[in-house]
Design a protein around this motif. Sequence first.
Motif, PDB file in Angstrom:
ATOM      1  N   PRO A 222     -17.716  55.384 -25.440  1.00 21.68           N
ATOM      2  CA  PRO A 222     -18.927  54.579 -25.601  1.00 21.68           C
ATOM      3  C   PRO A 222     -19.603  54.371 -24.256  1.00 21.68           C
ATOM      4  O   PRO A 222     -18.968  54.478 -23.198  1.00 21.68           O
ATOM      5  N   ALA A 223     -20.889  54.081 -24.274  1.00 21.72           N
ATOM      6  CA  ALA A 223     -21.609  53.784 -23.034  1.00 21.72           C
ATOM      7  C   ALA A 223     -20.941  52.608 -22.331  1.00 21.72           C
ATOM      8  O   ALA A 223     -20.495  51.657 -22.976  1.00 21.72           O
ATOM      9  N   HIS A 224     -20.875  52.670 -20.988  1.00 14.12           N
ATOM     10  CA  HIS A 224     -20.198  51.591 -20.275  1.00 14.12           C
ATOM     11  C   HIS A 224     -20.613  51.527 -18.811  1.00 14.12           C
ATOM     12  O   HIS A 224     -21.024  52.515 -18.212  1.00 14.12           O
ATOM     13  N   LEU A 225     -20.480  50.334 -18.249  1.00 13.70           N
ATOM     14  CA  LEU A 225     -20.585  50.089 -16.823  1.00 13.70           C
ATOM     15  C   LEU A 225     -19.179  50.001 -16.258  1.00 13.70           C
ATOM     16  O   LEU A 225     -18.303  49.370 -16.861  1.00 13.70           O
ATOM     17  N   HIS A 226     -18.948  50.603 -15.093  1.00 14.15           N
ATOM     18  CA  HIS A 226     -17.682  50.432 -14.375  1.00 14.15           C
ATOM     19  C   HIS A 226     -17.880  49.383 -13.294  1.00 14.15           C
ATOM     20  O   HIS A 226     -18.912  49.374 -12.606  1.00 14.15           O
ATOM     21  N   LEU A 227     -16.870  48.544 -13.078  1.00 14.46           N
ATOM     22  CA  LEU A 227     -16.973  47.512 -12.040  1.00 14.46           C
ATOM     23  C   LEU A 227     -15.627  47.257 -11.375  1.00 14.46           C
ATOM     24  O   LEU A 227     -14.574  47.322 -12.024  1.00 14.46           O
ATOM     25  N   LYS A 228     -15.712  46.963 -10.079  1.00 12.17           N
ATOM     26  CA  LYS A 228     -14.593  46.398  -9.325  1.00 12.17           C
ATOM     27  C   LYS A 228     -15.125  45.133  -8.672  1.00 12.17           C
ATOM     28  O   LYS A 228     -16.078  45.186  -7.895  1.00 12.17           O
ATOM     29  N   VAL A 229     -14.529  43.997  -8.993  1.00 12.60           N
ATOM     30  CA  VAL A 229     -15.006  42.715  -8.491  1.00 12.60           C
ATOM     31  C   VAL A 229     -13.888  42.065  -7.689  1.00 12.60           C
ATOM     32  O   VAL A 229     -12.744  41.965  -8.158  1.00 12.60           O
ATOM     33  N   SER A 230     -14.223  41.609  -6.476  1.00  9.60           N
ATOM     34  CA  SER A 230     -13.198  41.051  -5.600  1.00  9.60           C
ATOM     35  C   SER A 230     -13.785  39.966  -4.714  1.00  9.60           C
ATOM     36  O   SER A 230     -15.007  39.862  -4.538  1.00  9.60           O
ATOM     37  N   ALA A 231     -12.906  39.147  -4.144  1.00 10.43           N
ATOM     38  CA  ALA A 231     -13.282  38.107  -3.186  1.00 10.43           C
ATOM     39  C   ALA A 231     -12.034  37.776  -2.375  1.00 10.43           C
ATOM     40  O   ALA A 231     -10.912  37.888  -2.888  1.00 10.43           O
TER      41      ALA A 231
END
Length: 285
Positions: A222-231
């Motif tokens: 399916p259509a998708h956004l990939h993300l890596k989120v960090s702090a």
Amino acid sequence: MTDTATEQSATAAASGAAATEQFRNKQRTGTDGTDTRRVDTLVTELLTAAHDIIRRHRLTYTEYDALKSWLIQVGEDGEWPLFLDVWLEHVVEEVANESREGSKGTIEGPYYVPGAPDLPADTALPMRADEAGTPFLFQGHVTGVDGTPLPGASVEIWHADDDGYYSQFAPGLPEWNLRGAVTADGTGRFRIRTVQPAPYQIPTDGSCGRLIAAAGWHAWRPAHLHLKVSAPGHRLITTQLYFKGDEHVADDIASAVKPELVLDPGPSADGTGREVTYDFVLDKA
């Protein structure tokens, strides 16, 4: 608009070679450190499971030779990253992140490239002047589990274009097309303008495609956004976000969809496309 050269040259072999090289670069910068007892346990149980399958299904030499030929071809096609990421990674991710209290993660997939351009909190992803697709605003807020905003959090994002192709894995696309590393503002907020990605088939002209055809499966993600989120001081989350109404949300070939990861965008405020708000909650490190 599909670039003919891209469509004709985005072969499984080319994509596989790029994914393999990216993985090798990742391994050069990492460390192994796996205990020999863990290797012994895992490999022994994997082989025992394979032996059990052979015995239960009375594998023939014809089938065994076909398996050997296919395994050899997977390596020659450079498709081991694709095979492992599509059919195994979702279980590795499930086990690795079962203790998280914050946002849900899912697979990274084979098309991540480190070093994307740094972008401000309110930004547009790099894209072609005539980039096809529905304009899409993706915005949100990064906080800790206790609700504390995380100023300067990193929101790294990448996704396929309107034809289902990723930059650096298909020819004819600018190097960092639809890729960026966004730094959230002083309140942990971000606004990213891009285009909505399209569903796509994983490459089907190589070994993985032959397996899919032989098993009678489909090859669609399916259509998708990939993300890596960090702090700082928090655990990085790797995830994908999907779109309500996509016909392959329920039968993703990579089995990576979770209910918490399905977006339901609405019309954008300026009437030019779609938008959605999605917040990320990070666990303490």
